[in-house]
Design a protein around this motif. Structure first.
Motif, PDB file in Angstrom:
ATOM      1  N   ASP A 299       1.720  -8.564   1.963  1.00  0.00           N
ATOM      2  CA  ASP A 299       1.858  -9.137   0.964  1.00  0.00           C
ATOM      3  C   ASP A 299       2.811  -8.498  -0.155  1.00  0.00           C
ATOM      4  OD1 ASP A 299       0.292 -11.354   1.641  1.00  0.00           O
ATOM      5  OD2 ASP A 299      -1.206 -10.748   0.178  1.00  0.00           O
ATOM      6  N   GLU A 300       3.256  -8.871  -1.250  1.00  0.00           N
ATOM      7  CA  GLU A 300       3.789  -8.216  -2.222  1.00  0.00           C
ATOM      8  C   GLU A 300       2.851  -7.005  -2.692  1.00  0.00           C
ATOM      9  OE1 GLU A 300       7.213  -8.893  -3.926  1.00  0.00           O
ATOM     10  OE2 GLU A 300       7.373  -9.750  -2.076  1.00  0.00           O
ATOM     11  N   PRO A 301       3.640  -5.862  -3.028  1.00  0.00           N
ATOM     12  CA  PRO A 301       2.618  -4.794  -3.580  1.00  0.00           C
ATOM     13  C   PRO A 301       1.688  -5.455  -4.756  1.00  0.00           C
ATOM     14  CG  PRO A 301       4.730  -3.985  -3.392  1.00  0.00           C
ATOM     15  CD  PRO A 301       5.087  -5.345  -3.284  1.00  0.00           C
ATOM     16  N   THR A 302       0.368  -5.203  -4.883  1.00  0.00           N
ATOM     17  CA  THR A 302      -0.486  -5.393  -5.658  1.00  0.00           C
ATOM     18  C   THR A 302      -0.223  -4.663  -7.118  1.00  0.00           C
ATOM     19  OG1 THR A 302      -2.139  -5.583  -4.201  1.00  0.00           O
ATOM     20  CG2 THR A 302      -2.976  -5.246  -6.219  1.00  0.00           C
ATOM     21  N   PRO A 303      -0.053  -5.229  -8.243  1.00  0.00           N
ATOM     22  CA  PRO A 303       0.455  -4.776  -9.528  1.00  0.00           C
ATOM     23  C   PRO A 303      -0.858  -3.594  -9.812  1.00  0.00           C
ATOM     24  CG  PRO A 303       0.867  -6.879  -9.556  1.00  0.00           C
ATOM     25  CD  PRO A 303      -0.085  -6.709  -8.250  1.00  0.00           C
ATOM     26  N   GLY A 304      -0.150  -2.374 -10.167  1.00  0.00           N
ATOM     27  CA  GLY A 304      -1.028  -1.436 -10.827  1.00  0.00           C
ATOM     28  C   GLY A 304      -1.873  -0.642  -9.509  1.00  0.00           C
ATOM     29  N   ALA A 305      -1.676  -0.864  -8.321  1.00  0.00           N
ATOM     30  CA  ALA A 305      -2.262  -0.253  -7.041  1.00  0.00           C
ATOM     31  C   ALA A 305      -1.409   0.649  -6.490  1.00  0.00           C
ATOM     32  CB  ALA A 305      -2.736  -1.317  -6.459  1.00  0.00           C
ATOM     33  N   TYR A 306      -1.721   1.853  -6.193  1.00  0.00           N
ATOM     34  CA  TYR A 306      -0.986   2.860  -5.626  1.00  0.00           C
ATOM     35  C   TYR A 306      -1.659   3.816  -5.227  1.00  0.00           C
ATOM     36  CZ  TYR A 306      -1.699   5.832  -9.616  1.00  0.00           C
ATOM     37  OH  TYR A 306      -2.492   6.742 -10.726  1.00  0.00           O
ATOM     38  N   VAL A 307      -1.202   4.860  -4.185  1.00  0.00           N
ATOM     39  CA  VAL A 307      -1.925   5.791  -3.302  1.00  0.00           C
ATOM     40  C   VAL A 307      -1.856   7.181  -4.405  1.00  0.00           C
ATOM     41  CG1 VAL A 307      -2.067   7.313  -1.618  1.00  0.00           C
ATOM     42  CG2 VAL A 307      -1.180   4.883  -1.287  1.00  0.00           C
ATOM     43  N   LYS A 308      -2.918   7.509  -4.936  1.00  0.00           N
ATOM     44  CA  LYS A 308      -2.809   8.617  -6.089  1.00  0.00           C
ATOM     45  C   LYS A 308      -2.688   9.725  -5.281  1.00  0.00           C
ATOM     46  CE  LYS A 308      -5.592  10.095  -9.928  1.00  0.00           C
ATOM     47  NZ  LYS A 308      -6.793   9.818 -10.821  1.00  0.00           N
ATOM     48  N   SER A 309      -3.468  10.135  -4.308  1.00  0.00           N
ATOM     49  CA  SER A 309      -3.477  11.410  -3.736  1.00  0.00           C
ATOM     50  C   SER A 309      -3.820  11.371  -2.415  1.00  0.00           C
ATOM     51  CB  SER A 309      -4.554  12.130  -4.545  1.00  0.00           C
ATOM     52  OG  SER A 309      -5.733  11.840  -4.202  1.00  0.00           O
ATOM     53  N   LEU A 310      -3.494  12.453  -1.537  1.00  0.00           N
ATOM     54  CA  LEU A 310      -3.660  12.479  -0.085  1.00  0.00           C
ATOM     55  C   LEU A 310      -4.241  13.908   0.367  1.00  0.00           C
ATOM     56  CD1 LEU A 310      -0.200  11.188   1.096  1.00  0.00           C
ATOM     57  CD2 LEU A 310      -2.321   9.849   1.178  1.00  0.00           C
ATOM     58  N   SER A 311      -5.186  13.863   1.002  1.00  0.00           N
ATOM     59  CA  SER A 311      -5.583  15.243   1.957  1.00  0.00           C
ATOM     60  C   SER A 311      -4.990  14.955   3.297  1.00  0.00           C
ATOM     61  CB  SER A 311      -7.093  15.438   1.647  1.00  0.00           C
ATOM     62  OG  SER A 311      -7.633  14.185   2.216  1.00  0.00           O
ATOM     63  N   GLN A 312      -5.670  15.462   4.163  1.00  0.00           N
ATOM     64  CA  GLN A 312      -5.172  15.539   5.651  1.00  0.00           C
ATOM     65  C   GLN A 312      -5.306  14.177   6.187  1.00  0.00           C
ATOM     66  OE1 GLN A 312      -5.887  18.788   8.278  1.00  0.00           O
ATOM     67  NE2 GLN A 312      -5.933  17.484  10.255  1.00  0.00           N
ATOM     68  N   GLU A 313      -6.308  13.434   6.058  1.00  0.00           N
ATOM     69  CA  GLU A 313      -6.859  12.110   6.636  1.00  0.00           C
ATOM     70  C   GLU A 313      -7.224  11.192   5.470  1.00  0.00           C
ATOM     71  OE1 GLU A 313      -6.625  11.425  10.110  1.00  0.00           O
ATOM     72  OE2 GLU A 313      -6.704  13.275  10.730  1.00  0.00           O
TER      73      GLU A 313
END
Length: 369
Positions: A299-313
């Motif tokens: 779908d279209e991006p969900t408003p206000g939702a995003y990937v905040k941080s990443l570790s390896q997996e």
């Protein structure tokens, strides 16, 4: 049937539309179109370009050149400064196809003179503002030194000057992109004028996705080499190079856990899948936008939702207003990557909406003797 998660999903219809749009732009501007294939790195995706009249390409390594040459591409530019350790493979490939190399300085060129025996086309790399590698367009003295060295090699054929306005990736909005584009073209026009009499067929090769996507005028340019436009991504969206309906690749990730009280959830999709490339959305570091996925399309991006941080997996997704509270472990989400080139390189395979797999260059190709 796709059974391994996460996986990279490609919207082939959007992909083809992006290719068609750029091909039409090049045709209307009377430009040679030599797209960079380092974004998709796929023979199958590469074949889509042939439907739009593309017969020459750009790559970033000898391994990539070999890979696409094996699928019938016979006119290839390796748009990365010459690497002496690849000389044997360069000579072998140049016996089979029209191969162009770029040289970023006299030192870089000197490293090739005694080891490249096959006939090759030669471009001198020009730095129009990225400050990565190459000669300044105003430095005609160094250019002349390189041209004299090239002229002394009977198997070297000087083609022209090649540049990448990569500093356009720091732009925000079309006006900033156009400003960078105009400044680059002005400097390149002076360079072309300086050498035009001595080299009347000189090629000015130019390429980056932001300027090639936004600009319509390419005065003084002979060919363009954008690459990322085939898929676009969250970074290009933030720059202003595309709209969200042009983003043609998404990482499909399984939800692992949900924390409604923190408006946070965990997915299996980390740095090994997305890279740690980030962009700023409203002043906040973002590693990808988040969309719902219905097991077929996103779908279209969900408003206000995003990937905040990443570790390896692990991927940590932040959201707001309870927009993702209904999700549970095992559900799937789509992440629109920040840099699609790196996500493709990390994942090593792509799928379309029908579950067909699209091959991607094996990392081993760049190490074969």
């Amino acid at each position: 049937m796709i059974s391994d998660y996460p996986f990279l999903l490609v919207d082939i219809e959007r992909c083809e539309r992006n290719i068609a749009d750029m091909a039409i732009k090049a045709k209307n501007a009377k430009l040679s179109f030599r797209p960079h294939f380092k974004t998709h790195q796929s023979r199958a995706i590469g074949r889509l370009f042939k439907k739009y009249g593309v017969d020459k390409i750009t790559v970033s390594s000898i391994g990539m050149a070999e890979y696409f040459a094996s699928d019938g591409w016979c006119d290839i530019t390796i748009a990365f400064p010459f690497i002496p350790h690849t000389a044997e493979r360069v000579n072998a490939l140049a016996e089979k196809i029209n191969l162009n190399l770029i040289f970023s300085s006299p030192r870089n060129l000197l490293a090739a003179l005694d080891v490249i025996s096959a006939k090759i086309g030669v471009f001198i790399e020009i730095d129009v503002g990225q400050n990565r590698s190459g000669i300044l367009p105003e430095d005609t003295r160094t250019q002349a030194l390189m041209l004299n060295l090239i002229a002394d090699k009977s198997n070297f054929s000087f083609k022209g000057f090649l540049t990448h306005a990569g500093h356009s990736y720091s732009a925000r909005g079309k006006s900033e992109i156009e400003k960078i584009h105009t400044e680059a073209l002005t400097r390149l026009a002076k360079l072309r004028a300086f050498w035009k009499e001595q080299y009347p067929d000189i090629i000015i090769s130019y390429g980056d996705t932001p300027t090639c996507s936004v600009a319509d005028d390419f005065w003084g340019i002979s060919e363009i080499r954008p690459g990322n436009f085939v898929f676009y991504d969250t970074m290009q969206l933030g720059i202003g190079s595309c709209n969200v309906s042009q983003i043609a690749a998404a990482l499909i990730v399984p939800v692992v856990d949900v924390y409604p009280e923190k408006q946070k959830l965990i997915v299996h999709g980390g740095a090994v899948h997305l890279s740690k490339e980030k962009t700023a959305i409203n002043g906040i570091d973002c590693y990808g936008l988040v969309s719902r996925f219905n097991n077929k399309v996103w779908d279209e991006p969900t408003p206000g939702a995003y990937v905040k941080s990443l570790s390896q997996e692990h991927g940590i997704i932040q959201y707001e207003n309870g927009s993702l509270d209904d999700l549970k472990p095992g559900d799937l989400l789509a992440i629109l990557p920040v840099h699609s080139c790196l996500t493709v390189d990390s994942m090593g395979a792509m799928y379309d909406f029908d579950g067909n797999v699209y091959d991607v260059l094996s990392k081993n190709n760049n190490h074969e003797a």
